[in-house]
Scaffold this active site. Structure first.
Site, PDB file in Angstrom:
ATOM      1  N   ASP A   1       1.011  -1.273  -0.175  1.00 58.51           N
ATOM      2  CA  ASP A   1      -0.314  -0.086   0.614  1.00 58.51           C
ATOM      3  C   ASP A   1       1.301   1.289  -0.321  1.00 58.51           C
ATOM      4  OD1 ASP A   1      -2.483   1.111  -0.071  1.00 58.51           O
ATOM      5  OD2 ASP A   1      -3.371   0.536   2.418  1.00 58.51           O
TER       6      ASP A   1
ATOM      7  N   ASP B   1     -10.031   3.493  -2.757  1.00 61.70           N
ATOM      8  CA  ASP B   1     -10.964   2.709  -2.400  1.00 61.70           C
ATOM      9  C   ASP B   1     -12.261   1.893  -2.694  1.00 61.70           C
ATOM     10  OD1 ASP B   1      -8.506   2.639  -1.439  1.00 61.70           O
ATOM     11  OD2 ASP B   1      -9.503   2.268   0.768  1.00 61.70           O
TER      12      ASP B   1
HETATM   13  C1  GLA Z   1      -5.661   1.928   2.141  1.00 59.29           C
HETATM   14  C2  GLA Z   1      -5.554   1.016   0.785  1.00 59.29           C
HETATM   15  C3  GLA Z   1      -7.045  -0.704   1.087  1.00 59.29           C
HETATM   16  C4  GLA Z   1      -6.562  -0.870   2.860  1.00 59.29           C
HETATM   17  C5  GLA Z   1      -6.719  -0.159   3.717  1.00 59.29           C
HETATM   18  C6  GLA Z   1      -5.893  -0.946   4.713  1.00 59.29           C
HETATM   19  O1  GLA Z   1      -7.030   2.551   1.762  1.00 59.29           O
HETATM   20  O2  GLA Z   1      -6.291   0.918  -0.660  1.00 59.29           O
HETATM   21  O3  GLA Z   1      -7.514  -1.365   0.330  1.00 59.29           O
HETATM   22  O4  GLA Z   1      -5.846  -1.494   2.536  1.00 59.29           O
HETATM   23  O5  GLA Z   1      -5.467   1.011   3.358  1.00 59.29           O
HETATM   24  O6  GLA Z   1      -5.762   0.432   6.013  1.00 59.29           O
END
Ligand code: GLA
Length: 402
Positions: free
Chosen positions: A152, A207
Site C-alpha cells: 500500500d 478505495d
Molecule cells: C488503503 C487501501 C485499502 C486497505 C486499507 C488498509 O486504503 O487502499 O485497500 O488496504 O488501506 O488500511
C-alpha cells in the site's frame, strides 16, 4: 582470444541486464488472481479464528474449488511495533499462533497465503510500514511461507511510487520465494504505465465501497470505480491496453454480498469484474453469505470469462444515461457482453448485436451466463431485450457459430 573475451564480456553484460530486469516472478498470475481479502468487511478486526473459519467456509461453499485460492490478510495483522531486531511480528492477540502456523494451516487446506504492508513508515491503519525494512520483511515473508503481498501507499512522504514499489519487488526477488506482488498506490503515478514490469496487479483507483455510485471521503461506489477504468485514460479500450497475462489492472476487491449492495449490484459488479479481467478478490463475509450471493461468486461460466487465457481486458462499448454495454474479446473468437441498466429505475433494456458489428464480425451462439442457458443465436435473435431492475445486468457469452 581478444574476440572470445569480448564475446564473453558481452554475454556477461546480457546476462546481468536480463537478471536486473527479471525482478518479478514471472508466470504467477497468467490469469487474474482469485481469492479473498479481509479489509472490505472486517477492516483491522481480524483474527486467526476468523481466517480459519473463512477458509473452512470457502471449502464447504465451493469457492476454493471455483478458483479462489488466495486468502489475504489486509491491514491489522501485525503487532504495533517491530521486535528488538526490527522484525515484523504477528499481532499477539489477533494471531497468537503466529504467521507461520497460519500459513501452514492454509497451505494444508489447499490455499495460498497473502499479507499486506505499506511502502511508507506506517501502514494506513498505523502499523509498522516497510520503508527501510524491505529486504528484512521479504525474508520474513519467505520464512513464514507468504505467497502474495499487497503493498500500500500511506505515509510515504515524498517517495517516488515506481522506485518504492521496485525496491519491494526486488526484495521479494532476493528472498527467492515466489510471491504475487499486488501494487496499491491507487493510480496516483499512472501505475498502469509501469506496473507490469514491477508487479502482477496494480490498483488503478482509490478505495471501493459497497454501493453503486456513492462517494465517501476516499471511497467510491463500484460504478464510479468501473467508470475510472475507461475514463482515466483516453482511447476506446481505456486502461485495458496496459493489462495482460501476469500484469492486471485492479479495480479493487469486490463488494459482492456486502450490506450496501442490492442483488442487482452484486450481479453487475461481478459481471463487470469478469469483463475487465480484474482480480476476483472477494471482500464479504463468506461464512454467512446467502446462497444467491454464493451462486454469483462461484458461477463457473462467469469465472471462465474472467480467467480466459487470451487475457484481454474488456472495454465499455456504449454508454448513455440509461444503458451501458461492456464487451470483452475471448479466446477462439468468442465475446463476453454485459448490458447494464444504468437507470435508477427498473426498465426494459435491449441491445441489437448489429450495433457492435465492428467487433461482432460473425454470427454467434448466445449463452446467458447467469441463467446458464442457451438462448439461440444472433441470426435468429438479432436483439436481446429484458426488463432489468435498476443497475442490473444481462450477461452473455457469444460463441462463433462456425
Ligand atoms: C488503503 C487501501 C485499502 C486497505 C486499507 C488498509 O486504503 O487502499 O485497500 O488496504 O488501506 O488500511
Amino acid at each position: 582470444m581478444k574476440y572470445i573475451s569480448t564475446a564473453l564480456a558481452a554475454i556477461g553484460v546480457l546476462l546481468t541486464s536480463s537478471q536486473i530486469s527479471a525482478k518479478k516472478f514471472e508466470g504467477l498470475a497468467k490469469t487474474p488472481p482469485m481469492g479473498w481479502n479481509s479489509w472490505n468487511t472486517f477492516e483491522v478486526n481480524i483474527s486467526e479464528e476468523l481466517i480459519k473459519e473463512t477458509a473452512e467456509a470457502m471449502i464447504a461453499n465451493g469457492m476454493r474449488d471455483a478458483g479462489y485460492i488466495y486468502i489475504n490478510l489486509d491491514d491489522g495483522w501485525m503487532a504495533p511495533e517491530r521486535d528488538d531486531e526490527g522484525n515484523l511480528m504477528a499481532h499477539p492477540e489477533r494471531f497468537p499462533s503466529g504467521m507461520k502456523a497460519l500459513a501452514d494451516y492454509l497451505h494444508s487446506k489447499g490455499f495460498k497465503f497473502g499479507v499486506y504492508n505499506c511502502a511508507g513508515s506506517k501502514t494506513c491503519a498505523g502499523y509498522p510500514g516497510s520503508m527501510g525494512h524491505e529486504y528484512q520483511d521479504a525474508l520474513k515473508y519467505a520464512e513464514w511461507g507468504v505467497d502474495y503481498l499487497k503493498y500500500d501507499w500511506c505515509n510515504t512522504g515524498t517517495r517516488d511510487a515506481k522506485e518504492a514499489m521496485t525496491t519491494m519487488s526486488e526484495a521479494l526477488w532476493a528472498a527467492k520465494r515466489p510471491v504475487v506482488f499486488s501494487i496499491c498506490e491507487w493510480g496516483t503515478s499512472k501505475v498502469w504505465e509501469w506496473g507490469s514490469s514491477v508487479g502482477h496487479l496494480w490498483r488503478t483507483t482509490g478505495d471501493i465501497i459497497d454501493c453503486y455510485d456513492c462517494v465517501q471521503e476516499w471511497s467510491r461506489g463500484w460504478k464510479v470505480i468501473l467508470d475510472g477504468q475507461m475514463d482515466l485514460v483516453s482511447g476506446h479500450e481505456g486502461l485495458g491496453v496496459f493489462a495482460g497475462p501476469d500484469g492486471w489492472n485492479d479495480p479493487d476487491m469486490m463488494e459482492v454480498g456486502n450490506p450496501g449492495m442490492t442483488m442487482a449490484d452484486n450481479r453487475s459488479l461481478f459481471a463487470m469484474w469478469c469483463v475487465l479481467a480484474a482480480p476476483l478478490i472477494a471482500g464479504n463475509d463468506v461464512r454467512t453469505m446467502s446462497d444467491d450471493v454464493c451462486r454469483i461468486l462461484t458461477n463457473k461460466e462467469a469465472i471462465a470469462i474472467n480467467q480466459d487465457a487470451l487475457g484481454k481486458q474488456g472495454f465499455r462499448f456504449y454508454k448513455d444515461s440509461k444503458r451501458e454495454v461492456w464487451m470483452r474479446s475471448l479466446s477462439d473468437g468468442a465475446w463476453a457482453v454485459a448490458v447494464l441498466n444504468a437507470a435508477d429505475e427498473s426498465r426494459e433494456v435491449s441491445f441489437r448485436w448489429h450495433h457492435a458489428e465492428r467487433h461482432l464480425v460473425d454470427e454467434y451462439k448466445i449463452r446467458d451466463v447467469y441463467a446458464m442457458k442457451d438462448l439461440g443465436n444472433t441470426k435468429d435473435m438479432p436483439t436481446v431485450s429484458r426488463v432489468l431492475d435498476s443497475h442490473d445486468v444481462m450477461f452473455f457469452r457469444l460463441t462463433p457459430l462456425n
